[in-house]
Design a protein around this motif. Structure first.
Motif, PDB file in Angstrom:
ATOM      1  N   SER A  65     -58.999 -27.533  50.442  1.00  0.00           N
ATOM      2  CA  SER A  65     -58.557 -26.722  51.579  1.00  0.00           C
ATOM      3  C   SER A  65     -58.164 -25.327  51.133  1.00  0.00           C
ATOM      4  O   SER A  65     -57.767 -25.108  49.979  1.00  0.00           O
ATOM      5  CB  SER A  65     -57.368 -27.382  52.284  1.00  0.00           C
ATOM      6  OG  SER A  65     -56.249 -27.460  51.407  1.00  0.00           O
ATOM      7  N   VAL A  97     -53.982 -20.992  48.568  1.00  0.00           N
ATOM      8  CA  VAL A  97     -53.154 -20.431  49.638  1.00  0.00           C
ATOM      9  C   VAL A  97     -53.151 -18.916  49.487  1.00  0.00           C
ATOM     10  O   VAL A  97     -52.754 -18.392  48.445  1.00  0.00           O
ATOM     11  CB  VAL A  97     -51.712 -20.979  49.579  1.00  0.00           C
ATOM     12  CG1 VAL A  97     -50.865 -20.329  50.671  1.00  0.00           C
ATOM     13  CG2 VAL A  97     -51.709 -22.494  49.720  1.00  0.00           C
ATOM     14  N   PHE A 107     -60.724 -27.681  60.436  1.00  0.00           N
ATOM     15  CA  PHE A 107     -59.577 -26.798  60.187  1.00  0.00           C
ATOM     16  C   PHE A 107     -58.389 -27.267  60.999  1.00  0.00           C
ATOM     17  O   PHE A 107     -58.500 -28.120  61.898  1.00  0.00           O
ATOM     18  CB  PHE A 107     -59.920 -25.331  60.472  1.00  0.00           C
ATOM     19  CG  PHE A 107     -60.180 -24.970  61.902  1.00  0.00           C
ATOM     20  CD1 PHE A 107     -59.159 -24.457  62.709  1.00  0.00           C
ATOM     21  CD2 PHE A 107     -61.452 -25.093  62.453  1.00  0.00           C
ATOM     22  CE1 PHE A 107     -59.398 -24.097  64.027  1.00  0.00           C
ATOM     23  CE2 PHE A 107     -61.699 -24.728  63.767  1.00  0.00           C
ATOM     24  CZ  PHE A 107     -60.668 -24.231  64.567  1.00  0.00           C
ATOM     25  N   THR A 166     -51.738 -26.272  43.550  1.00  0.00           N
ATOM     26  CA  THR A 166     -51.990 -25.145  44.456  1.00  0.00           C
ATOM     27  C   THR A 166     -52.138 -23.851  43.678  1.00  0.00           C
ATOM     28  O   THR A 166     -51.356 -23.554  42.765  1.00  0.00           O
ATOM     29  CB  THR A 166     -50.841 -24.992  45.467  1.00  0.00           C
ATOM     30  OG1 THR A 166     -50.703 -26.206  46.209  1.00  0.00           O
ATOM     31  CG2 THR A 166     -51.111 -23.843  46.419  1.00  0.00           C
ATOM     32  N   TRP A 189     -55.811 -22.071  52.694  1.00  0.00           N
ATOM     33  CA  TRP A 189     -54.829 -21.749  53.722  1.00  0.00           C
ATOM     34  C   TRP A 189     -54.582 -20.247  53.762  1.00  0.00           C
ATOM     35  O   TRP A 189     -54.682 -19.545  52.754  1.00  0.00           O
ATOM     36  CB  TRP A 189     -53.524 -22.493  53.441  1.00  0.00           C
ATOM     37  CG  TRP A 189     -53.669 -23.981  53.519  1.00  0.00           C
ATOM     38  CD1 TRP A 189     -54.230 -24.804  52.578  1.00  0.00           C
ATOM     39  CD2 TRP A 189     -53.280 -24.808  54.609  1.00  0.00           C
ATOM     40  NE1 TRP A 189     -54.219 -26.095  53.013  1.00  0.00           N
ATOM     41  CE2 TRP A 189     -53.634 -26.139  54.262  1.00  0.00           C
ATOM     42  CE3 TRP A 189     -52.664 -24.578  55.835  1.00  0.00           C
ATOM     43  CZ2 TRP A 189     -53.394 -27.220  55.104  1.00  0.00           C
ATOM     44  CZ3 TRP A 189     -52.423 -25.664  56.664  1.00  0.00           C
ATOM     45  CH2 TRP A 189     -52.789 -26.960  56.310  1.00  0.00           C
ATOM     46  N   ARG A 209     -56.074 -26.839  46.176  1.00  0.00           N
ATOM     47  CA  ARG A 209     -55.765 -26.050  47.360  1.00  0.00           C
ATOM     48  C   ARG A 209     -55.556 -24.590  46.973  1.00  0.00           C
ATOM     49  O   ARG A 209     -54.941 -24.287  45.939  1.00  0.00           O
ATOM     50  CB  ARG A 209     -54.500 -26.588  48.029  1.00  0.00           C
ATOM     51  CG  ARG A 209     -54.160 -25.900  49.330  1.00  0.00           C
ATOM     52  CD  ARG A 209     -53.024 -26.597  50.064  1.00  0.00           C
ATOM     53  NE  ARG A 209     -51.746 -26.437  49.378  1.00  0.00           N
ATOM     54  CZ  ARG A 209     -50.558 -26.527  49.961  1.00  0.00           C
ATOM     55  NH1 ARG A 209     -50.495 -26.795  51.255  1.00  0.00           N
ATOM     56  NH2 ARG A 209     -49.451 -26.377  49.285  1.00  0.00           N
ATOM     57  N   GLY A 224     -55.298 -23.722  57.995  1.00  0.00           N
ATOM     58  CA  GLY A 224     -56.033 -24.174  56.819  1.00  0.00           C
ATOM     59  C   GLY A 224     -57.414 -24.662  57.191  1.00  0.00           C
ATOM     60  O   GLY A 224     -57.593 -25.297  58.243  1.00  0.00           O
TER      61      GLY A 224
END
Length: 497
Positions: free
Chosen positions: A82, A144, A50, A157, A84, A142, A60
């Protein structure tokens, strides 16, 4: 620091000012065991787990596979590398070593996330379907989780509103707890049935899981229930449930009840059309067709042009001698449901020919089977008319039956394909004023027309299925076909029918 390592899992902190990266080095014995098994080099390199961005107030995680596997140290998910999330605005504790890095995870990871680095971080197993759903979006790498933005997808994302994520997480938890409760209840029921009921069946009755509102809606697919194919036991149970709740449905949901009636009637009609079509392609005997028309008398109503009621199938219409033989048996004795005027129906098979040999000049004689059926049904009508008063004396159910002008119908064969035979057949049957002759394919056409009038759609024939044959015999409860001993014209006068 490497010299002090005791070989157990450790987090290695790299403080780069506003950015802090944390690597994980897995249990050395675990990694060496994997290396030996797969004949890999004896190395155990740390990998980033992380990162913390103190300037942007975000962190993240990079979920990893940390169990014994040929994918050890690889990313845990197929696409998502990842995840976040926001950090609080106040001062965030800066991890400096293994213990403070573990404490950071416990303090700042959102709910629904694995906090123990031993398991490679990521979401809990309970929330794994969220990852799987996001990964259906092409090239998303990713996730978020943001506090003040809407849930959306941009490029690689997927942005998850913090409120949406928490709502989904709570719903997942509620679902899990409910299934745990249901599982416990089912285990209790299984224990009751297999211990108490099995040993003392007279004292302890068999238990079944109780009904829960919304269960059927969910189990049959919710809004997509129409596409759900039920197994036989489920179909039977559902029909019994609908019948048991018919009055309540009609009272509380009258529109749905009327639509249900229409849908069931259309399904019944489609099943009848399908069965009729498949039966015509097979060499069924007369009893099969008699049973089909007995179960579906409205087909005969379409022939007569008025509503009829079947009084008796395989009815004795008289003509017996004092010795008790020679009784005339009609396939169907019916009546007009309004005037109670009697009608006699004689059933042959679709394979019965309606034309015989060519006479001369392209004119075809009617077949012996057809002329025999005509004489047969007229003979039955005469005997019935003479004996009706006697039948009424012994059968109160026939008290309203009348013989004003007894209709006679013969259902026989198929329309010829040869144009000259069609002409001869039409001219011949048009000359009978007291007998109506209808072919099986004409009956089938009436069923198709009725369906088209009800739905506005044409019926599409389904491919033949070997299983259809058994289904048809079961539907009409007929015995396996036997040889058809339908008499020729010359034999009719000796026939009991």
């Amino acid at each position: 620091m490497a010299d002090e390592w005791n070989g157990e899992l450790r987090l290695i902190v790299h403080d780069l000012g506003d950015t802090i990266n944390v690597d994980v080095q897995l249990n050395d014995r675990l990694v060496q065991s994997v290396n030996t098994f797969y004949n890999w080099p004896a190395v155990n390199e740390p990998k980033q787990l992380f990162t913390i961005d103190l300037d942007r107030k975000v962190a993240g995680i990079f979920p990893l596979i940390t169990y014994r596997s040929d994918k050890i140290y690889a990313q845990k998910y197929s696409q998502i590398r990842s995840i976040w999330f926001d950090l609080p605005d106040d001062d965030v504790g800066r991890p400096t070593d293994h213990d403070s890095a573990v404490e950071f995870l416990k303090q700042y990871l959102p709910g629904g996330f694995v906090q123990d680095p031993t398991y490679g971080l990521g979401v809990t197993k309970e929330l794994r379907p969220i990852i799987q759903a996001v990964e259906k979006i092409d090239k998303v790498a990713r996730i978020v989780i943001v506090a003040k933005e809407a849930t959306r997808h941009e490029h690689s994302t997927f942005y998850f509103s913090e409120m949406d994520f928490d709502t989904l997480r709570v719903a997942f938890g509620r679902t899990t707890r409910r299934h745990q409760q249901e599982s416990l209840m089912e285990r209790n029921i299984l224990a009751h049935n297999n211990v108490l009921h099995k040993v003392y069946p007279d004292i302890y009755r068999m238990k079944e899981p109780p009904y829960r509102p919304g269960t059927i809606y969910k189990l049959v697919g919710g809004q997509d229930a129409a596409q759900t194919v039920l197994e036989r036991k489920d179909r039977t149970a559902l029909l019994k449930t609908v019948v048991g709740n018919a009055a309540a449905i009609a009272d509380r949901d009258p529109k749905e009840f009327v639509q249900l009636q229409k849908d069931l009637e259309l399904v019944s009609l489609d099943q009848l059309i399908h069965s009729f079509e498949k039966s015509m392609a097979r060499n069924h005997n007369e009893s099969h067709w008699q049973k089909m028309l007995e179960l579906n008398p409205f087909i005969l109503s379409m022939v007569f042009g008025y509503p009829i009621v079947i009084v008796q199938a395989a009815a004795s219409v008289g003509g017996g001698t004092i010795a008790g033989n020679g009784t005339k048996i009609a396939d169907f004795l019916s009546k007009n449901s309004s005037s109670h005027n009697a009608a006699i129906v004689e059933i042959k098979t679709p394979q019965t020919p309606v034309c015989g040999t060519v006479y001369r000049g392209g004119a075809w004689k009617p077949s012996n089977h057809l002329m025999g059926a005509v004489v047969q049904v007229l003979d039955q009508r005469q005997k019935f008319t003479l004996s009706l008063s006697l039948h009424k004396q012994f059968s109160p159910a026939l008290s309203d039956l009348q013989a004003y002008a007894v209709d006679c119908v013969i259902v026989i064969g198929k329309m010829p394909t040869d144009i000259s035979q069609v002409g001869s057949f039409e001219m011949m049957r048009g000359q009978f004023k007291d007998v109506r002759i209808v072919t099986f394919d004409e009956l089938f056409g009436k069923l198709l027309l009725l369906r088209e009038m009800l739905t506005g759609e044409r019926y599409v024939s389904s491919p033949d299925d070997e299983d259809d044959h058994d289904d048809l015999d079961a539907l009409f409860e007929v015995e396996p076909d036997e040889e058809d001993d339908d008499p020729d014209f010359g034999e009719v006068e000796n026939s009991s029918r």
